[in-house]
Design a protein around this motif. Structure first.
Motif, short mmCIF file in Angstrom:
data_model
loop_
_atom_site.label_atom_id
_atom_site.label_comp_id
_atom_site.label_asym_id
_atom_site.label_seq_id
_atom_site.Cartn_x
_atom_site.Cartn_y
_atom_site.Cartn_z
N ALA A 104 -23.09 -34.84 45.06
CA ALA A 104 -23.63 -35.94 45.37
C ALA A 104 -24.74 -35.94 46.50
O ALA A 104 -25.70 -36.57 46.37
CB ALA A 104 -23.14 -37.41 45.76
N ALA A 105 -24.33 -35.02 47.09
CA ALA A 105 -25.01 -34.94 48.33
C ALA A 105 -26.51 -34.40 48.39
O ALA A 105 -27.46 -34.50 49.25
CB ALA A 105 -24.66 -34.11 49.60
N TYR A 106 -26.17 -33.61 46.96
CA TYR A 106 -27.99 -32.43 47.02
C TYR A 106 -28.85 -32.70 45.42
O TYR A 106 -29.67 -32.71 44.64
CB TYR A 106 -27.43 -31.37 46.39
N ARG A 107 -28.64 -34.46 45.79
CA ARG A 107 -28.80 -35.48 44.12
C ARG A 107 -30.14 -35.08 44.38
O ARG A 107 -31.07 -34.97 43.11
CB ARG A 107 -27.84 -36.52 44.13
N SER A 108 -31.61 -35.32 44.95
CA SER A 108 -32.60 -34.51 45.13
C SER A 108 -32.97 -33.79 44.88
O SER A 108 -33.95 -33.82 44.78
CB SER A 108 -33.19 -35.47 46.92
N HIS A 109 -32.40 -32.84 44.85
CA HIS A 109 -32.18 -31.59 44.98
C HIS A 109 -32.09 -30.42 43.80
O HIS A 109 -32.13 -29.56 43.53
CB HIS A 109 -32.28 -30.49 46.25
N TRP A 110 -31.79 -31.63 43.08
CA TRP A 110 -30.57 -30.95 41.45
C TRP A 110 -31.75 -30.37 40.38
O TRP A 110 -32.99 -30.91 40.13
CB TRP A 110 -30.47 -32.25 41.04
N PRO A 111 -30.68 -29.30 40.45
CA PRO A 111 -32.09 -27.93 39.12
C PRO A 111 -31.49 -28.33 38.17
O PRO A 111 -30.50 -28.75 37.95
CB PRO A 111 -32.00 -27.03 39.70
N ASP A 112 -32.47 -27.56 36.96
CA ASP A 112 -32.01 -28.26 35.62
C ASP A 112 -31.33 -26.87 35.82
O ASP A 112 -31.90 -26.00 36.19
CB ASP A 112 -33.02 -27.99 34.81
N MET A 113 -30.57 -27.09 34.30
CA MET A 113 -29.82 -26.01 34.09
C MET A 113 -29.70 -25.22 32.94
O MET A 113 -29.42 -26.12 31.69
CB MET A 113 -28.49 -25.76 35.29
N VAL A 114 -29.80 -23.96 32.82
CA VAL A 114 -30.04 -23.33 31.45
C VAL A 114 -28.26 -21.83 31.42
O VAL A 114 -28.45 -21.41 32.02
CB VAL A 114 -30.61 -22.34 30.89
N VAL A 115 -27.52 -22.95 30.22
CA VAL A 115 -26.37 -22.21 30.68
C VAL A 115 -25.99 -21.22 29.28
O VAL A 115 -26.46 -22.25 28.20
CB VAL A 115 -25.32 -23.05 30.37
N MET A 116 -26.32 -20.03 29.13
CA MET A 116 -26.28 -19.28 28.13
C MET A 116 -24.90 -18.90 27.68
O MET A 116 -24.21 -17.99 28.35
CB MET A 116 -27.80 -18.35 28.24
#
Length: 252
Positions: A104-116
């Motif tokens: 939660a502390a990094y919410r403004s920097h959350w990236p998209d994630m692709v899980v393969m």
């Protein structure tokens, strides 16, 4: 003026909305043959376009659910998660990784994630594990694909060339011998670098000696880290206090 009366721009917009919404009050309607023919063509084109778009939307949703779709990069940026830890579903490692990344502390920097994942059968379980481990607002950033980093097409589907970083997680549950697990992860990383030489990656290895082997294969040392090496470092840090009692307590 026309056969429909005086028509201005707002009236036309009103009539279009009335027709598209299928309400059709009939307060405005074409009177001449030409206007009726033009309206019929427009109605047919609208219905056809709507049907095609709905079909495309349903197909996209189906592909995303089955992991056969592709990821489209956004301004937010994305990372890729792959490796034995994903394919063999190392639950403890997966949970720890995604909870740290989507803290939660990094919410403004959350990236998209692709899980393969390597197999369609494991996709559902991996999705459930991750969805239950992170904040509900972070789930919108998750994308799940069935594929392999050894495939150029699958790398393209994950937009690997534009990823901020690709993380290769090792399986720590013991499905494979430690060296065999490291070897498979190194092959995955080499496949990525062969297709995208400038790609940023972090290669997780189980054995410290595997770092030297990875470097000899062309994978930069700063891209690799060893689980055993980290354990040794943590143990050394915990034993820096002077006194046998402290050392014994750390050993216990």
């Amino acid at each position: 003026a026309t056969a429909m009366g005086n028509i201005d721009f707002f009236t036309m917009v009103y009539w279009v909305m009335e027709t598209v919404s299928t309400v059709g009050y009939g307060d405005f309607s074409p009177k001449t043959v030409l206007s009726k023919a033009t309206t019929m063509v427009g109605m047919f084109a609208g219905v056809a376009l709507f049907t095609i778009q709905v079909g495309n939307l349903l197909q996209t949703m189906s592909n995303q659910k089955q992991g056969t779709g592709s990821y489209k990069p956004t301004k937010r940026g994305h990372v890729i998660l792959v490796g034995g830890g994903v394919s063999n579903i190392d639950e403890t490692l997966l949970v720890a990784f995604v909870q740290e990344l989507y803290h939660a502390a990094y919410r403004s920097h959350w990236p998209d994630m692709v899980v393969m994942t390597g197999e369609a059968g494991s996709l559902g379980r991996v999705r459930d594990i991750i969805d239950q481990s992170i904040h509900h607002q972070a789930r919108q950033h998750m994308n799940f694909l069935v594929g392999s980093p050894l495939s150029v097409l699958d790398l393209a589907r994950a937009a690997a060339g534009e990823a901020n970083c690709t993380y290769f997680l090792s399986d720590t549950t013991g499905h494979l011998d430690a060296w065999d697990e490291d070897k498979e992860n190194m092959i995955r990383a080499l496949s990525l670098l062969e297709r995208y030489p400038q790609a940023a990656l972090r290669l997780m290895l189980l054995l410290q000696d595997s770092i030297d082997r990875a470097a000899s294969m062309g994978i930069a040392r700063h891209m690799c880290f060893s689980v055993n090496q980290m354990k040794s470092g943590l143990f050394w840090q915990s034993c820096r206090c002077i006194g046998w009692g402290r050392i014994l307590s750390n050993l216990v």
